[in-house]
Design a protein around this motif. Sequence first.
Motif, mmCIF file in Angstrom:
data_model
loop_
_atom_site.group_PDB
_atom_site.id
_atom_site.type_symbol
_atom_site.label_atom_id
_atom_site.label_comp_id
_atom_site.label_asym_id
_atom_site.label_seq_id
_atom_site.Cartn_x
_atom_site.Cartn_y
_atom_site.Cartn_z
ATOM 1 N N THR A 301 0.834 -1.198 0.000
ATOM 2 C CA THR A 301 0.000 0.000 0.000
ATOM 3 C C THR A 301 0.871 1.251 0.000
ATOM 4 O O THR A 301 1.793 1.369 0.813
ATOM 5 C CB THR A 301 -0.927 0.026 1.224
ATOM 6 O OG1 THR A 301 -1.721 -1.172 1.231
ATOM 7 C CG2 THR A 301 -1.854 1.224 1.197
ATOM 8 N N LEU A 302 0.585 2.164 -0.918
ATOM 9 C CA LEU A 302 1.333 3.413 -1.052
ATOM 10 C C LEU A 302 0.335 4.558 -1.159
ATOM 11 O O LEU A 302 -0.719 4.420 -1.790
ATOM 12 C CB LEU A 302 2.218 3.372 -2.299
ATOM 13 C CG LEU A 302 3.300 2.289 -2.311
ATOM 14 C CD1 LEU A 302 3.692 1.944 -3.735
ATOM 15 C CD2 LEU A 302 4.512 2.742 -1.525
ATOM 16 N N PHE A 313 -2.744 3.687 -3.629
ATOM 17 C CA PHE A 313 -2.537 2.491 -4.444
ATOM 18 C C PHE A 313 -2.429 1.297 -3.518
ATOM 19 O O PHE A 313 -1.656 1.311 -2.561
ATOM 20 C CB PHE A 313 -1.247 2.616 -5.274
ATOM 21 C CG PHE A 313 -0.789 1.304 -5.875
ATOM 22 C CD1 PHE A 313 -1.328 0.844 -7.058
ATOM 23 C CD2 PHE A 313 0.179 0.534 -5.242
ATOM 24 C CE1 PHE A 313 -0.907 -0.361 -7.617
ATOM 25 C CE2 PHE A 313 0.609 -0.671 -5.783
ATOM 26 C CZ PHE A 313 0.067 -1.114 -6.975
ATOM 27 N N LYS A 314 -3.236 0.275 -3.771
ATOM 28 C CA LYS A 314 -3.100 -0.978 -3.037
ATOM 29 C C LYS A 314 -2.915 -2.096 -4.040
ATOM 30 O O LYS A 314 -3.790 -2.350 -4.874
ATOM 31 C CB LYS A 314 -4.308 -1.273 -2.163
ATOM 32 C CG LYS A 314 -4.147 -2.601 -1.387
ATOM 33 C CD LYS A 314 -5.337 -2.914 -0.498
ATOM 34 C CE LYS A 314 -5.154 -4.269 0.193
ATOM 35 N NZ LYS A 314 -6.324 -4.623 1.049
ATOM 36 N N LEU A 334 -6.735 1.649 -7.449
ATOM 37 C CA LEU A 334 -6.434 3.018 -7.053
ATOM 38 C C LEU A 334 -7.687 3.625 -6.433
ATOM 39 O O LEU A 334 -8.791 3.414 -6.926
ATOM 40 C CB LEU A 334 -6.025 3.866 -8.252
ATOM 41 C CG LEU A 334 -4.686 3.596 -8.931
ATOM 42 C CD1 LEU A 334 -4.584 4.450 -10.193
ATOM 43 C CD2 LEU A 334 -3.530 3.884 -7.995
ATOM 44 N N ASP A 335 -7.507 4.388 -5.358
ATOM 45 C CA ASP A 335 -8.602 5.137 -4.737
ATOM 46 C C ASP A 335 -8.314 6.632 -4.814
ATOM 47 O O ASP A 335 -7.222 7.071 -4.427
ATOM 48 C CB ASP A 335 -8.762 4.742 -3.262
ATOM 49 C CG ASP A 335 -9.643 3.534 -3.071
ATOM 50 O OD1 ASP A 335 -10.454 3.240 -3.974
ATOM 51 O OD2 ASP A 335 -9.529 2.869 -2.023
ATOM 52 N N HIS A 336 -9.287 7.398 -5.316
ATOM 53 C CA HIS A 336 -9.152 8.860 -5.384
ATOM 54 C C HIS A 336 -10.544 9.465 -5.358
ATOM 55 O O HIS A 336 -11.469 8.926 -5.992
ATOM 56 C CB HIS A 336 -8.415 9.264 -6.669
ATOM 57 C CG HIS A 336 -8.069 10.717 -6.750
ATOM 58 N ND1 HIS A 336 -8.889 11.645 -7.370
ATOM 59 C CD2 HIS A 336 -6.991 11.416 -6.287
ATOM 60 C CE1 HIS A 336 -8.333 12.838 -7.284
ATOM 61 N NE2 HIS A 336 -7.182 12.734 -6.639
ATOM 62 N N ARG A 341 -12.957 4.248 -6.853
ATOM 63 C CA ARG A 341 -12.045 3.096 -6.881
ATOM 64 C C ARG A 341 -11.958 2.549 -8.291
ATOM 65 O O ARG A 341 -12.962 2.208 -8.913
ATOM 66 C CB ARG A 341 -12.525 2.017 -5.918
ATOM 67 C CG ARG A 341 -11.676 0.742 -5.949
ATOM 68 C CD ARG A 341 -11.918 -0.124 -4.725
ATOM 69 N NE ARG A 341 -11.408 0.547 -3.528
ATOM 70 C CZ ARG A 341 -11.471 0.016 -2.308
ATOM 71 N NH1 ARG A 341 -12.014 -1.174 -2.113
ATOM 72 N NH2 ARG A 341 -10.983 0.690 -1.269
ATOM 73 N N ILE A 342 -10.737 2.441 -8.798
ATOM 74 C CA ILE A 342 -10.485 1.889 -10.125
ATOM 75 C C ILE A 342 -9.632 0.639 -9.970
ATOM 76 O O ILE A 342 -8.522 0.687 -9.408
ATOM 77 C CB ILE A 342 -9.748 2.906 -11.027
ATOM 78 C CG1 ILE A 342 -10.577 4.172 -11.203
ATOM 79 C CG2 ILE A 342 -9.456 2.287 -12.384
ATOM 80 C CD1 ILE A 342 -9.935 5.186 -12.098
#
Length: 447
Positions: A301-302, A313-314, A334-336, A341-342
């Motif tokens: 996880t970043l 980013f996971k 990716l979460d934003h 969530r993509i």
Amino acid sequence: MKRSLVLAGGGMRVAWQAGVMKALEEEGLEFHHVDGTSGGILTAGMLLSGISAKEMCTRWSGVDVKDFGSALPFRHYVKGPWSLPAIGDADGILDEVFPALGISDSAIRSRAAQPGAVEGSFNVVEFTEKRCHAIDATGIDAELMAAGMSLPIFLTPLRRDGQIWTDAVWVRDANVAEALRRGADEVWLIWCIGNAPYWGDGPLEQYVHMIEMSAMGALLADFEAAAAGGRDFVLHVVRPEHPLPLDPEFYLGRIDADTLIAMGYRDARAYLDAMTPAGLVKDAGCTAMTEPAPGVRFNDTLRGELDGSPITFKGTVVLPSVGTDEPPHLTGFLDHPQFGRIFLADGRVETVGDQVSYRARIRLDGGWQDMAVTRTLRNDPGPDAWADTRLAQLSFGESRAELTMSLADTAGLLASVEPVGAHGFVDRAAAAAGFAANGLRELLRRY
């Protein structure tokens, strides 16, 4: 053309199916009939309650898997193991899991009664007759749905009006025959039951093997009956490449719903990319899987900032042990706040010199973009080794962001390390020891 969605069982692992549904929804696939068996009842129940695929993924993330089990009254446990009705009952499913997932029996019945509604069916076995009933969505209720997930030994059956209702898994785990009875020309089978050649030791693995044999036996019988009756149809199957982790791993926190959902999205995208209009041959090969190479699975996880908002980013990496021919695998998301969530498709791990990159495709604004998260892994000696590897660069389209790994995320990575493709204490310990001895940097350098 009438299209049916047939959702096989898989216990709590059917969180995987939410990721599959996300990919199918993105493709614009619409279904005229939805059928659920065993754990697949959860996915069918959500869809027929009006829950979108995106919301399915979100709701699964909030489920406490401990709610799947609820204790019997204490008096039952004092009887001793040989007289115990089951380990628990379905109250947790009824009172906690269904509401958390947005499953409403009244909504299902109401929607099913509307003109032009998607048809629905739920498979439950009535034990007295030893018969599987495909109960229409217009007549389903929450207790029967929970009974259809009440696996013998683990959950008590539903006793109602002199009948005993339980999980259909020993009769069938996917009702293709019901889809054909309702006139399906195209069947999409969503399959997360294992179908690999590995035979394991111990009561848990062999109990699972019995389920696998029953499931495949019934599926093949449906195919044979259709062929004997001259009933032709197109078959599409979405299934994992390797068997999914068993329920105890989910229950014990060794894998989570987000990871399973990301795996489902990956597997659906892989099938959608390779499928043909003719579909698959209707034999045992349509659900066949292979055993993964021995190795480990871990979560990386970043976090950073993109356009003034946090981005996460996971990635879940399956890293085969050194000396195997299989490359590392990547799933994740990716979460934003801007795009939600993509999930990652076609995830892979690439190394060039000191650089290690997580690469994938992501679907954004209706199109596909290449995504990369790249680290430069320096082999500096001393206590700054962690600092050397905590920075990464995220890129997709025109977007760029610097990501970092916090101490908490580092601890999470280490805690998430779980052997895969290894069975038994000795093999699992050896896989974990290899990761502990070499570390992420040195193992990734070898690929």
